[in-house]
Design an enzyme around this catalytic site. Structure first.
Site, mmCIF file in Angstrom:
data_model
loop_
_atom_site.group_PDB
_atom_site.id
_atom_site.type_symbol
_atom_site.label_atom_id
_atom_site.label_comp_id
_atom_site.label_asym_id
_atom_site.label_seq_id
_atom_site.Cartn_x
_atom_site.Cartn_y
_atom_site.Cartn_z
ATOM 1 C CG LEU A 125 22.372 7.140 56.937
ATOM 2 C CD1 LEU A 125 21.096 6.877 57.636
ATOM 3 C CD2 LEU A 125 23.388 6.247 56.854
ATOM 4 C CG HIS A 229 31.826 14.185 51.249
ATOM 5 N ND1 HIS A 229 31.924 14.362 52.666
ATOM 6 C CD2 HIS A 229 31.874 15.205 50.694
ATOM 7 C CE1 HIS A 229 31.966 15.654 52.683
ATOM 8 N NE2 HIS A 229 31.962 16.331 51.349
#
Length: 334
Positions: A125, A229
């Site tokens: 994604l 992240h």
């Protein structure tokens, strides 16, 4: 209008652009022409049911129809760990005690496992940074579950998603630098590329076979175990809304977390309804996620829909974007 549609060989330039934008650690989008072209060929064959169901890999493109511009990508891999192991580290607790000292110590340790073999995976994604607004990411993410819900038997009972691990502002990966690189003796980018573009034999050959005690690791490495992240926080939140939960598994390169859910418990899969389409006025009803009803011609949009019993009343523009006609079946998630 934004539409999610199947990727094909003609999307190579757009996919390469997204791969270049995705940055370090986005393993599923390598900056490698051969790998990306093979991915697009496999996607086209998967949508046409020309490959065995567990080997299918569906790549979805998010396109702005007015601009004629591809702005995002996502994917669904029907089966992982089938032809090569799908290694992770499991974060376990090892208990040690001493009756003599009357003390017990619990130690976190990383153990190499291959627990997800045969599971399906949602991933890849990524949206262009300037388009991460207005629900584009949500449309792209949910379209994967709409695809799964059309023919659940094509996918495994468990669905996983791997999230990119933590990288410093300067691009360094603390877990790779302090742990993984000691075993693979490569630069991160080289190992990342090999993981995406080879059969992964080097991982089987070199990955550690014995538990790694977290307490023996530098603080910089301990602190990023299972940490997402900074650009993956929104993706994790959307996954958790759908019912995905951390499984105690982390990536062997960057220590990013693996989340998973039972296929039939995923919110969008569970709540989507198959209804017959009736054309009405544009902007009629509440906005909903709508997809076509067959994997081969899969397309998805967000558009106003009025649900009347077993009928979905929707505007002509949205129907045109889905390439459906009055009387066709559509899948709707309100």
């Amino acid at each position: 209008m934004l539409v999610v549609r199947p990727a094909g060989p003609t999307d190579f330039d757009a996919l390469m652009e997204l791969a270049l934008l995705s940055g370090r650690g986005f393993t599923s989008l390598p900056e490698d022409e051969q790998t990306l072209r093979a991915r697009l060929d496999l996607s086209a064959a998967s949508f046409k049911a020309e490959v065995a169901a567990p080997e299918a890999w569906y790549t979805l493109m998010l396109e702005d129809l007015e601009a004629g511009d591809v702005i995002g990508v996502a994917g669904v891999k029907a089966g992982v760990g089938l032809k090569r192991p799908h290694f992770s580290f499991r974060v376990v607790t090892l208990a040690q005690s001493s009756p003599t000292l009357d003390k017990r110590f619990d130690h976190r340790a990383l153990v190499l496992v291959n627990e997800c073999a045969g599971w399906s995976e949602v991933g890849s994604l990524f949206l262009k940074p300037e388009r991460r607004m207005g629900g584009a990411g949500r449309l792209l993410a949910q379209s994967r579950y709409m695809l799964i819900g059309l023919e659940p038997q094509r996918f495994a009972e468990m669905i996983l998603a791997e999230l990119r691990g933590w990288f410093d502002e300067d691009g360094g990966c603390p877990f790779w630098d302090h742990v993984a690189s000691k075993f693979f003796r490569l630069e991160f980018d080289e190992a990342d590329m090999m993981s995406a573009s080879t059969d992964g034999q080097f991982i089987l050959d070199l990955a550690p076979r014995h538990p790694i005690y977290a307490e023996l690791l530098p603080k910089e490495a301990r602190e990023v175990l299972g940490r997402v992240h900074r650009e993956g926080e929104a993706a994790r939140a959307m996954l958790e809304t759908e019912g995905f939960r951390f499984q105690g598994l982390i990536d062997i390169f960057d220590a990013g977390p693996t989340v998973a859910a039972r296929r039939d418990d995923i919110k969008t899969v569970r709540e989507a309804r198959r209804l017959r389409l009736k054309l009405g006025e544009d902007a009629y009803g509440e906005e909903a996620l709508v997809s076509s009803s067959e994997i081969g011609g899969f397309r998805a949009v967000r558009a106003p829909v009025f649900i009347d019993g077993e009928t979905a009343i929707m505007g002509r523009d949205a129907a045109s974007a889905l390439r459906v006609s009055e009387g066709d079946m559509v899948q709707v998630k309100a």
